[in-house]
Design a protein around this motif. Structure first.
Motif, short mmCIF file in Angstrom:
data_model
loop_
_atom_site.label_atom_id
_atom_site.label_comp_id
_atom_site.label_asym_id
_atom_site.label_seq_id
_atom_site.Cartn_x
_atom_site.Cartn_y
_atom_site.Cartn_z
N UNK A 1 0.67 -1.47 0.28
CA UNK A 1 0.13 0.24 0.35
C UNK A 1 0.69 1.69 -0.06
N UNK A 2 2.10 1.03 0.25
CA UNK A 2 3.29 2.34 0.57
C UNK A 2 3.33 3.44 -0.83
N UNK A 3 3.05 1.98 -1.70
CA UNK A 3 2.99 2.61 -3.19
C UNK A 3 2.63 3.40 -3.69
N UNK A 4 1.20 3.46 -3.37
CA UNK A 4 0.46 4.10 -4.06
C UNK A 4 0.20 5.84 -3.43
N UNK A 5 -0.01 6.66 -3.23
CA UNK A 5 -0.88 7.76 -2.68
C UNK A 5 -1.35 7.97 -2.31
N UNK A 6 -2.05 8.45 -1.00
CA UNK A 6 -2.54 8.33 0.14
C UNK A 6 -4.34 7.96 -0.46
N UNK A 7 -4.46 9.46 -1.08
CA UNK A 7 -6.12 9.28 -2.18
C UNK A 7 -6.57 9.01 -3.00
N UNK A 8 -5.64 8.16 -3.74
CA UNK A 8 -6.31 6.80 -3.88
C UNK A 8 -6.22 5.58 -3.40
N UNK A 9 -6.02 5.92 -2.30
CA UNK A 9 -5.84 4.34 -1.77
C UNK A 9 -7.13 4.67 -0.85
N UNK A 10 -7.66 6.19 -0.38
CA UNK A 10 -8.89 6.39 0.26
C UNK A 10 -10.00 6.15 -0.93
N UNK A 11 -9.52 5.69 -2.38
CA UNK A 11 -11.02 6.73 -2.90
C UNK A 11 -11.24 5.17 -3.25
#
Length: 416
Positions: free
Chosen positions: A125-135
């Motif tokens: 999960x650290x590879x992705x932008x936090x807002x992408x993860x939230x979306x």
């Protein structure tokens, strides 16, 4: 399993090819915005209805200074509705999935599963932008990332394919990126061409109005009246847009009428009236037979025809009168009644509406106007008043002064 995935990828790719063909055929009538095109392409890609696809897709485009990409995450809800997140700003190099294809030397497309690069899903999960993860609202287990060529460049990232992301998924996503990049480039070019085309016909329409008062404003208002009528009557957006630009060509034939006739304050002689009544035919000749100007041609020729067949130049009756001519006739008559001319004063909105309702010695509403267009006029007559007022200078123009129709001094409707 590989054969099944191959078949699914082929089916999705064929869907994209069909969308490309459909879009190219319609581009002369439709200019896609990026969001519109993204929505249609994503409908072919996102999982649902038996189609193998990801559960979410990020589409992002580079900003002007290329310091970041601005994008949205899209989802398919209830297997039908494409929804999107708020705009997410992703700095260049800050996202593993984006960096793989956007940074210099990056691959065109990559497919990655968490087990291939990490020891745990949490680490992935650290590879992705936090807002992408939230979306996404779920852990990302795999993704395919592909560069979108063009100006501006961008990236499309697809997350969480069933099982794991494969080379077939990468091929489909690459096809989608090519479709979006190509169609947006063509559409943008068509939009620029359309803008140049519209400017040209506006210049021609204004040249034809130059000899008369209220130069330019009349044609702008007739465009807006006509578009409002078409919209209220339920026509599709293509027709509304077309008539909103074509209506201004209605009097293009007046360029062949001497200014001393156009500006004459008294009654026209029989010979002058005969020449004036030729301007619809002159207009249709000037516009010609170009398919792109078909509606403008019909309007120029038919906007003085009457529903009962007593109009000119061809004395067409009822639905034999082209629809554009029937709509523009109402728009043109209203604006003529409201406008001051060399041979008449201006009516108020209430006086003009009364003429449309009760008629006068020159206008018989039931006989002259298409009943459906007339009904639409009465539904939105307040909009006509707003359109007129919004374009008329308020200083030095007494356009609300009462002016009875008997003061027009023409004895006919050739100037209406």
């Amino acid at each position: 399993m590989s054969l099944e995935l191959c078949h699914m990828a082929l089916r999705q790719t064929l869907d994209l090819v069909a969308l490309t063909d459909e879009t190219l055929q319609g581009l002369t009538r439709r200019k896609f915005t990026s969001d519109e095109l993204y929505g249609e392409v994503l409908g072919k890609l996102l999982g649902g209805n038996g189609v193998r696809g990801p559960s979410g897709i990020l589409i992002a485009s580079e900003s002007a200074d290329t310091a970041c990409c601005n994008g949205r995450v899209f989802h398919l809800r209830h297997e039908r509705l494409v929804e999107r997140s708020d705009v997410i700003c992703i700095e260049t190099g800050s996202s593993y999935a984006s960096s793989l294809v956007l940074l210099e030397g990056g691959a065109e497309v990559v497919a990655i599963n968490w087990k291939e690069v990490c020891s745990s899903v949490e680490e992935f999960q650290a590879f992705f932008h936090p807002k992408v993860l939230a979306a996404m609202a779920e852990p990302i287990l795999n993704f395919v990332s592909c560069r979108i060529s063009g100006k501006p460049a961008g990236v499309i990232e697809a997350f969480n394919y069933p099982g794991h992301a494969t080379e077939y998924d990468a091929d489909v996503l690459r096809s989608a990126a090519v479709v979006m990049g190509s169609l947006l480039a063509v559409s943008n070019g068509m939009r620029e061409t359309e803008q140049a085309f519209n400017y040209t016909i506006e210049a021609l329409a204004r040249a034809c109005e130059a000899a008369e008062e209220d130069t330019g404003r009349h044609i702008v208002r007739v465009n807006r009246y006509s578009g409002a009528l078409a919209a209220n009557m339920g026509f599709n957006i293509e027709f509304i847009q077309d008539i909103s630009i074509s209506a201004q060509m209605h009097d293009v034939g007046k360029i062949r009428i001497p200014s001393e006739i156009l500006l004459k304050k008294g009654l026209l002689t029989a010979k002058e009236m005969q020449l004036m009544r030729q301007h619809p035919a002159f207009g249709s000749e000037i516009i010609g037979d170009s398919p792109r100007l078909r509606l403008a041609h019909e309007i120029a020729l038919a906007h003085h025809e009457n529903w009962d067949g007593t109009g000119y130049p061809k004395r067409l009756r009822g639905e034999r009168i082209p629809l554009g001519g029937r709509i523009v006739k109402v728009a043109d008559v209203y604006d003529a009644l409201r406008s001051k001319r060399s041979y008449k004063g201006a009516m108020t909105h209430q006086e003009a509406v009364a003429v449309f309702r009760d008629g006068d010695e020159r206008i018989n509403p039931a006989a002259h106007f298409d009943p459906a267009v007339l009904a639409a006029f009465f539904r939105i007559e307040h909009m006509f008043d707003m359109i007129y007022d919004s374009s008329v200078p308020k200083i030095g123009l007494n356009h609300t002064k009462k002016s009875k129709t008997k003061t027009l001094g023409r004895g006919d409707t050739e100037k209406i």
